[in-house]
Motif scaffolding. Structure first.
Motif, mmCIF file in Angstrom:
data_model
loop_
_atom_site.group_PDB
_atom_site.id
_atom_site.type_symbol
_atom_site.label_atom_id
_atom_site.label_comp_id
_atom_site.label_asym_id
_atom_site.label_seq_id
_atom_site.Cartn_x
_atom_site.Cartn_y
_atom_site.Cartn_z
ATOM 1 N N LYS A 15 -39.941 -29.139 54.481
ATOM 2 C CA LYS A 15 -40.228 -29.940 53.279
ATOM 3 C C LYS A 15 -39.186 -31.037 53.062
ATOM 4 C CE LYS A 15 -42.565 -26.190 50.784
ATOM 5 N NZ LYS A 15 -42.565 -25.354 49.567
ATOM 6 N N ASN A 16 -38.217 -31.156 53.958
ATOM 7 C CA ASN A 16 -37.123 -32.134 53.787
ATOM 8 C C ASN A 16 -36.490 -32.007 52.410
ATOM 9 O OD1 ASN A 16 -37.453 -33.200 56.358
ATOM 10 N ND2 ASN A 16 -38.827 -34.829 55.670
ATOM 11 N N THR A 17 -36.257 -30.784 52.007
ATOM 12 C CA THR A 17 -35.756 -30.509 50.667
ATOM 13 C C THR A 17 -34.488 -29.659 50.730
ATOM 14 O OG1 THR A 17 -37.974 -30.624 49.713
ATOM 15 C CG2 THR A 17 -36.312 -29.472 48.439
ATOM 16 N N VAL A 18 -33.558 -29.992 49.860
ATOM 17 C CA VAL A 18 -32.319 -29.228 49.750
ATOM 18 C C VAL A 18 -32.206 -28.719 48.315
ATOM 19 C CG1 VAL A 18 -30.877 -31.244 49.210
ATOM 20 C CG2 VAL A 18 -29.836 -29.221 50.235
ATOM 21 N N TYR A 19 -31.644 -27.524 48.176
ATOM 22 C CA TYR A 19 -31.506 -26.880 46.885
ATOM 23 C C TYR A 19 -30.034 -26.544 46.619
ATOM 24 C CZ TYR A 19 -36.437 -26.072 47.929
ATOM 25 O OH TYR A 19 -37.749 -26.232 48.286
ATOM 26 N N LEU A 20 -29.706 -26.462 45.351
ATOM 27 C CA LEU A 20 -28.378 -25.978 44.966
ATOM 28 C C LEU A 20 -28.556 -24.997 43.812
ATOM 29 C CD1 LEU A 20 -25.320 -26.279 45.556
ATOM 30 C CD2 LEU A 20 -25.239 -27.879 43.621
ATOM 31 N N GLN A 21 -28.358 -23.723 44.103
ATOM 32 C CA GLN A 21 -28.398 -22.697 43.071
ATOM 33 C C GLN A 21 -26.998 -22.573 42.490
ATOM 34 O OE1 GLN A 21 -31.021 -20.798 41.820
ATOM 35 N NE2 GLN A 21 -29.497 -20.131 40.320
ATOM 36 N N MET A 22 -26.886 -22.810 41.195
ATOM 37 C CA MET A 22 -25.585 -22.792 40.538
ATOM 38 C C MET A 22 -25.553 -21.650 39.518
ATOM 39 S SD MET A 22 -24.995 -26.895 39.984
ATOM 40 C CE MET A 22 -26.359 -27.054 38.833
ATOM 41 N N ASN A 23 -24.696 -20.687 39.767
ATOM 42 C CA ASN A 23 -24.529 -19.547 38.870
ATOM 43 C C ASN A 23 -23.134 -19.567 38.262
ATOM 44 O OD1 ASN A 23 -27.110 -18.619 39.644
ATOM 45 N ND2 ASN A 23 -26.245 -17.469 41.359
ATOM 46 N N SER A 24 -22.963 -18.783 37.206
ATOM 47 C CA SER A 24 -21.661 -18.676 36.532
ATOM 48 C C SER A 24 -21.073 -20.057 36.246
ATOM 49 C CB SER A 24 -20.696 -17.858 37.397
ATOM 50 O OG SER A 24 -21.208 -16.566 37.643
ATOM 51 N N LEU A 25 -21.881 -20.918 35.698
ATOM 52 C CA LEU A 25 -21.451 -22.294 35.460
ATOM 53 C C LEU A 25 -20.327 -22.348 34.432
ATOM 54 C CD1 LEU A 25 -24.924 -23.986 35.589
ATOM 55 C CD2 LEU A 25 -22.937 -24.728 36.907
ATOM 56 N N LYS A 26 -19.443 -23.314 34.640
ATOM 57 C CA LYS A 26 -18.282 -23.517 33.779
ATOM 58 C C LYS A 26 -18.322 -24.932 33.201
ATOM 59 C CE LYS A 26 -15.484 -20.664 36.897
ATOM 60 N NZ LYS A 26 -14.269 -20.617 37.744
ATOM 61 N N PRO A 27 -17.671 -25.149 32.075
ATOM 62 C CA PRO A 27 -17.651 -26.511 31.501
ATOM 63 C C PRO A 27 -17.136 -27.558 32.500
ATOM 64 C CG PRO A 27 -16.895 -24.943 29.870
ATOM 65 C CD PRO A 27 -17.061 -24.175 31.157
ATOM 66 N N GLU A 28 -16.224 -27.171 33.365
ATOM 67 C CA GLU A 28 -15.689 -28.133 34.341
ATOM 68 C C GLU A 28 -16.691 -28.491 35.436
ATOM 69 O OE1 GLU A 28 -14.272 -25.259 33.335
ATOM 70 O OE2 GLU A 28 -13.241 -24.248 35.001
#
Length: 121
Positions: A75-88
């Motif tokens: 699919k020519n697609t990239v993903y970024l799963q972001m967990n435990s996000l911080k204000p920074e």
């Protein structure tokens, strides 16, 4: 013409999760590296994570263990799963792809338009 279109940004509380997606479209022959960069307020753009066509991963140290990059080559697609996000982690996140438009063409770098990720404390 090649386009990278990102989606999935937004506002989330500290400790929350978001998933970014970026689809590359247009006259694409082959994609080498896909990745995510970010630019926080008053800061320079920095690498977050990259993934090669063969699945080799690279992460910024501060996101290791929290972010996961993945890719769907069909699919020519990239993903970024972001967990435990911080204000920074608050920044505009940009998709990046190094690709060729023909078998004999060199590699070129393309960027998406950016998607805002805001993490409240």
């Amino acid at each position: 013409q090649v386009q990278l279109v990102e989606s999935g940004g937004g506002l989330v509380q500290s400790g929350g999760s978001l998933r970014l997606s970026c689809a590359a479209s247009g006259s694409i022959f082959s994609i080498n590296v896909m990745g995510w960069y970010r630019q926080g307020p008053g800061k320079q753009r920095e690498l977050v994570a990259t993934i090669t066509s063969g699945g080799i991963l690279n992460y910024k140290d501060s996101v290791k263990g929290r972010f996961t990059i993945s890719r769907d080559n069909a699919k020519n697609t990239v993903y970024l799963q972001m967990n435990s996000l911080k204000p920074e982690d608050t920044a505009v996140y940009y998709c990046n792809a190094v690709l060729s438009v023909a078998s004999s063409s060199p590699w070129y770098t393309y960027w998406g338009q950016g998607t805002q990720v805001s993490v409240s404390s």
